[in-house]
Design a protein around this motif. Structure first.
Motif, mmCIF file in Angstrom:
data_model
loop_
_atom_site.group_PDB
_atom_site.id
_atom_site.type_symbol
_atom_site.label_atom_id
_atom_site.label_comp_id
_atom_site.label_asym_id
_atom_site.label_seq_id
_atom_site.Cartn_x
_atom_site.Cartn_y
_atom_site.Cartn_z
ATOM 1 N N GLU A 105 0.941 -1.501 0.133
ATOM 2 C CA GLU A 105 0.090 0.098 0.182
ATOM 3 C C GLU A 105 1.076 1.389 0.146
ATOM 4 O OE1 GLU A 105 -2.788 2.084 3.194
ATOM 5 O OE2 GLU A 105 -3.545 0.182 2.593
ATOM 6 N N ASP A 106 1.962 1.161 0.740
ATOM 7 C CA ASP A 106 2.876 2.378 0.947
ATOM 8 C C ASP A 106 3.264 2.864 -0.678
ATOM 9 O OD1 ASP A 106 2.441 2.669 3.593
ATOM 10 O OD2 ASP A 106 4.249 1.692 3.905
ATOM 11 N N ILE A 111 3.187 6.412 -5.616
ATOM 12 C CA ILE A 111 2.826 6.725 -7.040
ATOM 13 C C ILE A 111 2.046 7.857 -7.238
ATOM 14 C CG2 ILE A 111 1.605 6.098 -9.100
ATOM 15 C CD1 ILE A 111 2.348 3.086 -8.320
ATOM 16 N N ILE A 112 1.172 7.958 -6.308
ATOM 17 C CA ILE A 112 0.211 9.319 -6.357
ATOM 18 C C ILE A 112 0.672 10.426 -5.713
ATOM 19 C CG2 ILE A 112 -1.929 7.859 -6.541
ATOM 20 C CD1 ILE A 112 -2.333 8.653 -3.464
ATOM 21 N N LYS A 113 1.726 10.375 -5.308
ATOM 22 C CA LYS A 113 2.358 11.736 -4.654
ATOM 23 C C LYS A 113 3.127 12.368 -5.550
ATOM 24 C CE LYS A 113 2.859 10.421 0.138
ATOM 25 N NZ LYS A 113 4.087 9.745 1.424
ATOM 26 N N GLU A 114 3.498 11.741 -6.930
ATOM 27 C CA GLU A 114 4.132 12.374 -7.923
ATOM 28 C C GLU A 114 3.256 13.551 -8.664
ATOM 29 O OE1 GLU A 114 7.024 11.816 -9.320
ATOM 30 O OE2 GLU A 114 7.847 9.964 -8.630
ATOM 31 N N LYS A 115 3.836 14.478 -9.057
ATOM 32 C CA LYS A 115 3.007 15.739 -9.609
ATOM 33 C C LYS A 115 1.791 15.204 -10.624
ATOM 34 C CE LYS A 115 3.528 20.086 -12.031
ATOM 35 N NZ LYS A 115 4.446 20.726 -12.965
ATOM 36 N N ASN A 116 0.655 15.605 -9.936
ATOM 37 C CA ASN A 116 -0.540 15.176 -10.603
ATOM 38 C C ASN A 116 -0.742 13.649 -10.830
ATOM 39 O OD1 ASN A 116 -1.617 17.963 -11.098
ATOM 40 N ND2 ASN A 116 -0.107 18.122 -12.911
ATOM 41 N N GLY A 117 0.023 12.924 -10.200
ATOM 42 C CA GLY A 117 -0.082 11.305 -10.033
ATOM 43 C C GLY A 117 -1.429 10.912 -9.432
ATOM 44 N N ASP A 118 -2.024 11.970 -8.851
ATOM 45 C CA ASP A 118 -3.419 11.632 -8.138
ATOM 46 C C ASP A 118 -4.642 11.955 -9.153
ATOM 47 O OD1 ASP A 118 -2.975 14.132 -7.915
ATOM 48 O OD2 ASP A 118 -3.330 14.482 -5.869
ATOM 49 N N PHE A 119 -4.343 12.291 -10.348
ATOM 50 C CA PHE A 119 -5.267 12.407 -11.251
ATOM 51 C C PHE A 119 -5.232 11.456 -12.429
ATOM 52 C CE2 PHE A 119 -5.061 16.419 -9.244
ATOM 53 C CZ PHE A 119 -6.685 17.058 -9.117
#
Length: 216
Positions: A105-106, A111-119
């Motif tokens: 999970e970590d 992965i989603i902490k990358e720039k705009n990786g959470d979109f």
């Protein structure tokens, strides 16, 4: 693939609604003048080529701010040699609000902490009876695994997912709702009972994908 891509491009659905008995219930808005692609593409010099071989997907880009709901990963996500399994993702107004995974999970959170990786940057449909899917194998290589299951992708959107996108600047693409990010990570969400409904500009609901396959 060309016929399916053209059919959906002509439809210009404003939204897709994904549902499955595993708990997936996700709504994805599509940008105006979006384009579905699949199979061969044409390079800048006019030569036809296949960016992926083998290829079974048709794909476009979502409006990055119009993704809402819950989605369940159905195939392990292999990233930098590590395997993420049993994961779920929640979205609100396009942004990831929560992730969970039974394993690594970590890493998914990294992965989603990358720039705009959470979109999201891609939405792709793949029938469950594709040649790769029928092999019932995990290849541990996303370029193969993504062609055995319908999938989404964190991060960057492809410019050819919108009309004249290859001629647009980064700023123009962003203004159209396409995500821009240094990453593009596909994750699989296909299932035997996946249902995808397209919502027209007039609000009419049309089932375009049912029991893991196209309806047209």
């Amino acid at each position: 693939l060309k016929k399916q891509s053209q059919y959906l491009t002509d439809k210009q659905y404003k939204e897709l609604h994904y549902t499955s008995s595993n708990g997936t219930d996700l709504r994805i808005g599509l940008p105006k003048n979006h384009v579905w692609n699949g199979g061969s593409e044409v390079a800048a010099d006019g030569i036809d080529f296949f960016p992926n071989m083998p290829t079974e997907e048709i794909y476009t880009a979502p409006n990055k701010f119009q993704v809402n709901g819950h989605v369940v990963g159905t195939t392990p996500l292999v990233y930098h040699g590590k395997t993420i399994t049993g994961f779920t993702i929640d979205f609100k107004n396009g942004k990831v609000t929560n992730v969970s995974a039974k394993r690594n999970e970590d890493l998914l959170k990294e992965i989603i902490k990358e720039k705009n990786g959470d979109f999201l940057g891609e939405v792709a449909l793949v029938p469950n009876d594709s040649p790769l899917a029928d092999m019932n194998l995990l290849f541990y290589n996303t370029l193969f695994d993504e062609n055995s299951s319908s999938h989404l992708a964190f991060g960057n959107a492809y410019p050819n997912s919108i009309k004249d996108g290859n001629e647009m600047s980064e700023e123009e693409l962003i203004s159209k709702g396409l995500n821009h990010s240094p990453i593009h990570i596909d994750f699989m969400i296909g299932s035997d009972d996946l249902r995808v409904t397209g919502i027209t500009q007039d609000g009419v609901e049309e089932v375009i994908f049912e029991n893991g396959d196209f309806t047209f």
